[in-house]
Design a protein around this motif. Structure first.
Motif, mmCIF file in Angstrom:
data_model
loop_
_atom_site.group_PDB
_atom_site.id
_atom_site.type_symbol
_atom_site.label_atom_id
_atom_site.label_comp_id
_atom_site.label_asym_id
_atom_site.label_seq_id
_atom_site.Cartn_x
_atom_site.Cartn_y
_atom_site.Cartn_z
ATOM 1 N N ASP A 71 0.830 -1.199 0.000
ATOM 2 C CA ASP A 71 0.000 0.000 0.000
ATOM 3 C C ASP A 71 0.868 1.254 0.000
ATOM 4 O OD1 ASP A 71 -2.658 1.158 0.092
ATOM 5 O OD2 ASP A 71 -2.205 1.729 2.174
ATOM 6 N N ARG B 235 1.118 4.059 -3.070
ATOM 7 C CA ARG B 235 0.847 5.482 -2.848
ATOM 8 C C ARG B 235 1.950 6.338 -3.477
ATOM 9 N NH1 ARG B 235 -0.961 4.109 2.312
ATOM 10 N NH2 ARG B 235 1.067 4.554 3.214
ATOM 11 N N ARG C 210 2.109 8.189 4.193
ATOM 12 C CA ARG C 210 0.836 7.964 4.885
ATOM 13 C C ARG C 210 -0.296 8.432 3.974
ATOM 14 N NH1 ARG C 210 3.471 5.032 7.391
ATOM 15 N NH2 ARG C 210 4.350 5.334 9.449
ATOM 16 N N ASP C 211 -1.450 7.824 4.112
ATOM 17 C CA ASP C 211 -2.582 8.136 3.243
ATOM 18 C C ASP C 211 -2.975 9.608 3.321
ATOM 19 O OD1 ASP C 211 -4.736 7.248 1.431
ATOM 20 O OD2 ASP C 211 -6.020 7.848 3.126
ATOM 21 N N ARG D 202 -2.817 12.317 0.171
ATOM 22 C CA ARG D 202 -3.977 13.100 -0.295
ATOM 23 C C ARG D 202 -3.651 14.588 -0.319
ATOM 24 N NH1 ARG D 202 -9.510 10.294 1.425
ATOM 25 N NH2 ARG D 202 -8.772 8.145 1.437
#
Length: 170
Positions: free
Chosen positions: A104, A108, A151-152, A156
């Protein structure tokens, strides 16, 4: 060059980056899309993607270590950002797959890089943008988009900044 090597040099804030990118945008706007985000991500990893379903499945089964190696080589991901050097050697040597968390994290970074390449027009500009520390807001530590993408929520934020830069929104 990793993000920390910029710390001692002049760091760019949003306005400087906007000026730098604004000259590129008029050239990018009239050109038709030659490659989709998924095609670009697949090219970086040496895999084939059609849509988000393929990415979600890949996170579940794990990115092959060989694909990880390709991404590290192309994007020049600093050691330890996704895997420690020892763990990377072990997985690559044994032809294994990354676990879902590492997969993941890698996807990203690859997604942000692919978006930057497509939106900014070329790999070199995307690499510079990924590694340039940015003042996100007064009182917030300057981090480069590559560091944020671990990190997500940071990824974003970096994607939003990229959109604002390309579309001239401050």
């Amino acid at each position: 060059m990793d993000c920390n090597q910029h710390r001692g040099t002049a760091m760019l804030d949003h306005e400087h980056i906007q000026g730098w990118v604004s000259g590129l945008y008029p050239v990018l706007a009239p050109n038709p899309v030659k490659e989709t985000l998924y095609e670009r991500m697949g090219r970086v990893l040496g895999l084939e993607f059609v849509d988000e379903t393929d990415l979600a499945f890949l996170v579940q089964v794990g990115v092959p270590a060989a694909a990880y190696r390709r991404a590290v080589d192309e994007i020049r991901i600093p050691a330890g950002h996704v895997l420690s050097a020892a763990r990377a050697r072990l997985l690559i040597g044994a032809g294994m797959r990354l676990d879902s968390d590492d997969s993941d994290r890698l996807l990203r970074i690859v997604r942000l890089y692919a978006q930057a390449c497509l939106m900014l027009g070329d790999d070199a500009t995307a690499m510079t943008w990924l590694r340039t520390p940015v003042r996100w807001r007064a009182g917030v530590v300057r981090l480069c988009p590559l560091e944020l993408s671990l990190r997500d929520s940071g990824a974003r934020l970096a994607e939003q900044l990229l959109q604002r830069l390309v579309h001239g929104v401050h």
